[in-house]
Design a protein around this motif. Structure first.
Motif, short mmCIF file in Angstrom:
data_model
loop_
_atom_site.label_atom_id
_atom_site.label_comp_id
_atom_site.label_asym_id
_atom_site.label_seq_id
_atom_site.Cartn_x
_atom_site.Cartn_y
_atom_site.Cartn_z
N ALA A 1 -11.38 3.86 -8.86
CA ALA A 1 -10.59 4.99 -9.32
C ALA A 1 -11.43 6.25 -9.51
O ALA A 1 -11.07 7.33 -9.04
N VAL A 2 -12.57 6.10 -10.20
CA VAL A 2 -13.40 7.28 -10.49
C VAL A 2 -14.00 7.85 -9.22
O VAL A 2 -13.98 9.07 -8.99
N VAL A 3 -14.54 6.97 -8.38
CA VAL A 3 -15.12 7.45 -7.12
C VAL A 3 -14.05 8.11 -6.26
O VAL A 3 -14.27 9.16 -5.65
N GLY A 4 -12.85 7.51 -6.23
CA GLY A 4 -11.78 8.09 -5.45
C GLY A 4 -11.43 9.49 -5.92
O GLY A 4 -11.27 10.42 -5.11
N PHE A 5 -11.31 9.67 -7.23
CA PHE A 5 -10.97 10.99 -7.77
C PHE A 5 -12.06 12.01 -7.50
O PHE A 5 -11.80 13.12 -7.02
N VAL A 6 -13.31 11.65 -7.81
CA VAL A 6 -14.43 12.57 -7.61
C VAL A 6 -14.56 12.94 -6.13
O VAL A 6 -14.78 14.10 -5.77
N TYR A 7 -14.41 11.94 -5.27
CA TYR A 7 -14.53 12.19 -3.83
C TYR A 7 -13.46 13.16 -3.34
O TYR A 7 -13.75 14.13 -2.62
N THR B 1 -4.53 9.31 -8.00
CA THR B 1 -5.57 8.28 -7.89
C THR B 1 -5.34 7.13 -8.87
O THR B 1 -5.44 5.96 -8.51
N LEU B 2 -5.01 7.46 -10.13
CA LEU B 2 -4.81 6.40 -11.13
C LEU B 2 -3.61 5.53 -10.77
O LEU B 2 -3.68 4.29 -10.88
N ILE B 3 -2.52 6.14 -10.34
CA ILE B 3 -1.33 5.36 -9.99
C ILE B 3 -1.59 4.51 -8.75
O ILE B 3 -1.27 3.31 -8.72
N PHE B 4 -2.18 5.13 -7.72
CA PHE B 4 -2.45 4.40 -6.48
C PHE B 4 -3.39 3.22 -6.73
O PHE B 4 -3.12 2.09 -6.30
N CYS B 5 -4.49 3.46 -7.43
CA CYS B 5 -5.47 2.39 -7.65
C CYS B 5 -4.90 1.26 -8.48
O CYS B 5 -5.22 0.08 -8.25
N ALA B 6 -4.05 1.57 -9.45
CA ALA B 6 -3.47 0.54 -10.29
C ALA B 6 -2.62 -0.43 -9.49
O ALA B 6 -2.57 -1.63 -9.78
N ILE B 7 -1.94 0.07 -8.46
CA ILE B 7 -1.07 -0.78 -7.64
C ILE B 7 -1.81 -1.41 -6.47
O ILE B 7 -1.59 -2.57 -6.13
N ALA B 8 -2.72 -0.66 -5.86
CA ALA B 8 -3.34 -1.10 -4.61
C ALA B 8 -4.61 -1.91 -4.78
O ALA B 8 -5.07 -2.54 -3.82
N ALA B 9 -5.21 -1.90 -5.95
CA ALA B 9 -6.52 -2.52 -6.13
C ALA B 9 -6.55 -3.97 -5.67
O ALA B 9 -7.46 -4.41 -4.95
N SER B 10 -5.56 -4.77 -6.08
CA SER B 10 -5.56 -6.19 -5.72
C SER B 10 -5.34 -6.41 -4.24
O SER B 10 -5.78 -7.41 -3.68
N ILE C 1 0.84 -1.20 0.00
CA ILE C 1 0.00 0.00 0.00
C ILE C 1 0.87 1.24 0.00
O ILE C 1 0.59 2.23 -0.69
N VAL C 2 1.95 1.21 0.77
CA VAL C 2 2.86 2.35 0.81
C VAL C 2 3.50 2.57 -0.56
O VAL C 2 3.65 3.71 -1.01
N LEU C 3 3.89 1.48 -1.24
CA LEU C 3 4.43 1.62 -2.59
C LEU C 3 3.43 2.31 -3.49
O LEU C 3 3.77 3.24 -4.23
N ALA C 4 2.17 1.88 -3.44
CA ALA C 4 1.13 2.49 -4.26
C ALA C 4 0.92 3.95 -3.88
O ALA C 4 0.85 4.83 -4.73
#
Length: 252
Positions: free
Chosen positions: A207-213, A184-193, A137-140
């Motif tokens: 990703a979208v909800v995170g950005f909008v929020y 958001t895009l970078i974090f979600c790409a790494i942390a999603a799994s 998570i920290v890497l993301a």
């Protein structure tokens, strides 16, 4: 011969304060705590709502996020404050310091996880299940954070170099939008799994909800952010003098 007082009514002049003040120290400490705590709580995936609403493969409902959503937007608000009042080099120092503190926390969690557990300690599995995911998570977070915060600061400072004291709202929301999108895009790409996302529909929801929020939080608290910035500008004795060298804008 006395030096004339700076003209605070001329909003065409770019000003920055020196970071050598207690105000900057408090903001920097808060910035680091927000980042470290957000990285820890981001290991928990959160689903808001029941039922299911999809368009094709895109899942629109329920809303998927993580524990970091509650506090992490404050990091961008503080980043805006630092960039606006103290300049790019001060913001860069804050970003690097926050990076180092989050990395230190992650390494500490890893060392404690692999240290021999006491015979009476019964929560090793629970510790690994929660904090064992923190390094990824920290890497993301740090990958997104470094890119997003630097973009946030660069955009804000470059806009300020053109508009000076005018257009504060525009540069705050524009810089945040650019920075948060990349983050958001970078974090979600790494942390999603890590938090259990398994489909593209869930990923784009995340990703979208995170950005909008995050941008929404920035808009809601924008009046407070602007008040804090104006308060700091009035309390920092070096702000209305000539911009110090350490506050120069980033070079192209």
């Amino acid at each position: 011969m006395t030096t004339p007082a700076p003209d605070r009514t001329d909003d065409r002049v770019v000003h920055y304060a020196s970071r050598g003040s207690t105000h900057f120290d408090v903001i920097l400490a808060t910035f680091c705590v927000v980042l470290v705590v957000s990285n820890i709580v981001a290991t928990k995936g959160i689903e808001l709502g029941s039922g299911s609403w999809t368009i094709g493969s895109l899942q629109l409902w329920p809303i998927i996020t993580d524990g970091g959503a509650f506090l992490f937007p404050l990091a961008y608000i503080l980043g805006d404050v630092i960039s606006e009042v103290y300049g790019f080099k001060a913001a860069r120092r804050a970003i690097i310091t926050g990076f180092a503190m989050a990395l230190l926390a992650s390494v500490t969690f890893w060392v404690v996880q692999h240290a021999p557990a006491a015979s009476f300690y019964e929560n090793q599995g629970a510790y690994e299940a929660v904090l064992g995911f923190v390094p990824r998570i920290v890497l993301a977070s740090l990958a997104g954070y470094m890119v997003g915060q630097l973009l946030n600061s660069v955009v804000l400072v470059r806009m300020k170099s053109r508009t000076a004291e005018r257009g504060l709202f525009a540069r705050l929301i524009t810089s945040t939008g650019v920075g948060e999108l990349a983050d958001t895009l970078i974090f979600c790409a790494i942390a999603a799994s890590v938090i259990g996302i398994t489909t593209w529909g869930q990923f784009w929801n995340y990703a979208v909800v995170g950005f909008v929020y995050k941008v929404g939080v920035e808009l809601v608290v924008m009046p407070v952010t602007m008040l804090v910035i104006r308060w700091l500008k009035s309390r920092e004795p070096t702000y209305w003098r000539s911009a110090p060298p350490e506050a120069a804008e980033p070079q192209a």
